[in-house]
Design a protein around this motif. Structure first.
Motif, PDB file in Angstrom:
ATOM      1  N   ASN A   1      -2.510  -0.716  -6.160  1.00 21.19           N
ATOM      2  CA  ASN A   1      -1.310  -1.476  -5.382  1.00 21.19           C
ATOM      3  C   ASN A   1       0.233  -1.220  -6.226  1.00 21.19           C
ATOM      4  OD1 ASN A   1      -2.672  -2.922  -3.196  1.00 21.19           O
ATOM      5  ND2 ASN A   1      -3.612  -3.820  -4.646  1.00 21.19           N
TER       6      ASN A   1
ATOM      7  N   GLN B   1       0.523   8.619  -5.739  1.00 26.19           N
ATOM      8  CA  GLN B   1      -0.828   8.394  -6.472  1.00 26.19           C
ATOM      9  C   GLN B   1      -1.011   9.182  -7.557  1.00 26.19           C
ATOM     10  OE1 GLN B   1      -3.826   6.388  -4.161  1.00 26.19           O
ATOM     11  NE2 GLN B   1      -5.107   6.674  -5.788  1.00 26.19           N
TER      12      GLN B   1
ATOM     13  N   HIS C   1      -0.781   4.601  -0.064  1.00 24.09           N
ATOM     14  CA  HIS C   1      -1.372   5.311   1.167  1.00 24.09           C
ATOM     15  C   HIS C   1      -0.098   5.783   1.842  1.00 24.09           C
ATOM     16  CE1 HIS C   1      -5.212   3.427   0.521  1.00 24.09           C
ATOM     17  NE2 HIS C   1      -4.666   2.141   0.269  1.00 24.09           N
ATOM     18  N   GLN C   2       1.024   5.245   1.934  1.00 21.43           N
ATOM     19  CA  GLN C   2       2.074   5.704   2.734  1.00 21.43           C
ATOM     20  C   GLN C   2       2.603   6.846   1.971  1.00 21.43           C
ATOM     21  OE1 GLN C   2       4.749   2.473   2.515  1.00 21.43           O
ATOM     22  NE2 GLN C   2       3.342   1.129   4.158  1.00 21.43           N
TER      23      GLN C   2
ATOM     24  N   HIS D   1       0.811  -1.063   0.031  1.00 20.88           N
ATOM     25  CA  HIS D   1      -0.102   0.059   0.050  1.00 20.88           C
ATOM     26  C   HIS D   1       1.036   1.106   0.086  1.00 20.88           C
ATOM     27  CE1 HIS D   1      -3.845  -2.127   0.395  1.00 20.88           C
ATOM     28  NE2 HIS D   1      -3.045  -3.106   1.240  1.00 20.88           N
TER      29      HIS D   1
ATOM     30  N   PRO E   1      -8.228   0.194  -4.069  1.00 22.71           N
ATOM     31  CA  PRO E   1      -7.094   1.065  -4.025  1.00 22.71           C
ATOM     32  C   PRO E   1      -6.055   0.393  -4.883  1.00 22.71           C
ATOM     33  CG  PRO E   1      -8.098   0.583  -1.798  1.00 22.71           C
ATOM     34  CD  PRO E   1      -8.714   0.044  -2.788  1.00 22.71           C
TER      35      PRO E   1
ATOM     36  N   PRO F   1       0.992   9.447  -0.516  1.00 14.95           N
ATOM     37  CA  PRO F   1      -0.024   9.592  -1.239  1.00 14.95           C
ATOM     38  C   PRO F   1       0.367  10.736  -2.426  1.00 14.95           C
ATOM     39  CG  PRO F   1      -0.665  10.360   1.030  1.00 14.95           C
ATOM     40  CD  PRO F   1       0.913  10.144   0.877  1.00 14.95           C
TER      41      PRO F   1
END
Length: 140
Positions: free
Chosen positions: A29, A11, A5-6, A2, A27, A8
């Motif tokens: 990966n 992304q 998520h760590q 993830h 989400p 952002p």
């Protein structure tokens, strides 16, 4: 992992393909690995876009019709995240233990940077990094 998520900010560098518009996306990966990293033979509950960002990956695909030869096991059966796994080592199968695997037919490809592979839900796939590589997958 993830990773998005760590971190952002990463992304925001990923463009989501237009043909996924209107579909519920899981989400993103990130898959980062060294040469020789293997993802064992498995199936996922949703459609999958495997996007190769850097490096090269070998991918082997087995259709649903081949399930009977793969010694498949269902994981998380009572969950909405049902997926399958196989104990067979795809590139070095123990044919004494798994003799039916010799009958399984497959398609294979090498993904290069910029390539994207659509893997339909529940279809079996095995992945091995040919170099240090970075991939992103989108489940929908």
């Amino acid at each position: 992992h993830h990773l998005f998520h760590q971190i952002p900010e990463l992304q925001r560098l990923i463009a989501i393909p237009r043909f996924t518009i209107g579909r519920t996306l899981s989400p993103l990966n990130a898959w980062l690995g060294t040469c020789g990293t293997v993802t064992s033979l498995h199936s996922d509950p949703g459609d999958n876009l495997l996007c190769q960002v850097a490096g090269y990956k070998y991918v082997r695909l087995y259709s649903l019709e081949q399930t009977k030869f793969l010694y498949a096991r269902t994981m998380l059966e009572k969950s909405t995240n049902v997926f399958g796994t196989s104990p067979v080592r795809v590139e070095a199968p123990d044919l004494e233990k798994y003799p039916e695997f010799a009958q399984a037919t497959y398609m294979e490809a090498v993904l290069a940077p910029g390539d994207m592979l659509f893997i339909p839900k529940r279809h079996w796939h095995y992945v091995r990094s040919l170099t240090t590589s970075f991939s992103v997958n989108i489940w929908f």
